[in-house]
Write a protein that holds these residues in place. Sequence first.
Motif, short mmCIF file in Angstrom:
data_model
loop_
_atom_site.label_atom_id
_atom_site.label_comp_id
_atom_site.label_asym_id
_atom_site.label_seq_id
_atom_site.Cartn_x
_atom_site.Cartn_y
_atom_site.Cartn_z
N LEU A 118 0.82 -1.21 0.00
CA LEU A 118 0.00 0.00 0.00
C LEU A 118 0.85 1.26 0.00
O LEU A 118 0.45 2.30 -0.54
N VAL A 119 2.04 1.18 0.58
CA VAL A 119 2.89 2.37 0.67
C VAL A 119 3.29 2.88 -0.72
O VAL A 119 3.63 4.06 -0.88
N LEU A 120 3.20 2.02 -1.72
CA LEU A 120 3.59 2.41 -3.08
C LEU A 120 2.54 3.27 -3.76
O LEU A 120 2.86 4.02 -4.70
N VAL A 121 1.30 3.17 -3.32
CA VAL A 121 0.24 3.84 -4.07
C VAL A 121 -0.65 4.76 -3.24
O VAL A 121 -1.35 5.60 -3.81
N LYS A 122 -0.62 4.62 -1.92
CA LYS A 122 -1.63 5.35 -1.15
C LYS A 122 -1.37 6.85 -1.14
O LYS A 122 -2.32 7.63 -1.10
N TRP A 123 -0.12 7.27 -1.18
CA TRP A 123 0.19 8.69 -1.04
C TRP A 123 -0.05 9.48 -2.31
O TRP A 123 -0.05 10.71 -2.29
N VAL A 196 -3.30 14.63 5.39
CA VAL A 196 -1.85 14.82 5.49
C VAL A 196 -1.20 13.62 6.17
O VAL A 196 -0.17 13.11 5.72
N ALA A 197 -1.79 13.15 7.26
CA ALA A 197 -1.23 12.00 7.97
C ALA A 197 -1.24 10.75 7.09
O ALA A 197 -0.28 9.96 7.10
N TYR A 198 -2.32 10.56 6.32
CA TYR A 198 -2.40 9.40 5.43
C TYR A 198 -1.36 9.51 4.33
O TYR A 198 -0.64 8.53 4.03
N ALA A 199 -1.23 10.68 3.71
CA ALA A 199 -0.27 10.86 2.63
C ALA A 199 1.17 10.78 3.12
O ALA A 199 2.06 10.42 2.37
#
Length: 242
Positions: A118-123, A196-199
């Motif tokens: 998920l770290v590859l696409v969530k931000w 912001v926290a999610y990104a």
Amino acid sequence: MDRNYPVEVRARLDEPLSRWLWLVKWLLAIPHYIVLFFLWIAFAAVTVIAFFAILFTGRYPRPLFGFNLGVLRWSWRVGYYTYSALGTDRYPPFSLDEEPDYPATLDIAYPERLSRGLVLVKWWLLAIPQYAIVSVFAGGAAYTVTSGDMWADVFYGGLIGLLVFFAAITLLFAGRYPRGLYDFVIGMNRWVLRVVAYAALMTDAYPPFRLDQGGAGVPAPAPDDLAPASAAWAPAPATPVS
């Protein structure tokens, strides 16, 4: 937390507020702006390091998480004092710590594990709908989430800035902050900070499409709401037979 969402943003309207102090808060806050400029550069660098740590280990290093959380807390306090809300006349402390007695607080539950995929696409990809919304609220903050100037975009401009300006004019002439306007402004700030926290990779919980207005966010369920469902249909005590 606000209905178990891991990003908790709370505020308290610090009345009475000065009618005129908001006119010079931009000047009084200059020392904070200088410090935050460098803190947000560090925030961006730490987020990049955390990206690779999550990608390879599935964990956000706790010291890095604590630093970025501190930057968000500091920024929220300064924004609340100045033109993100004008909710207090109390000068913000120069601190990365929690400062629970300050009328604006922020907390993010530390995630023990994060998705390496998920770290590859969530931000960028998954957050695009959220960016479209918060860019209206905060004047384009979403598009500079990894830049050192993000703090300036997140906490000024957009619909938030416009409504805070209306609140300031009301405060100047009427000496009060309209409660409905305050609740709406805090709800928009809460939405922006969640995104912001999610990104910034600090949570895998997708920000809700929900404007939780007011300083406390979503209220906790009433005691009656927490009662077991079985209580609603439990049979009445039997009547003794004489």
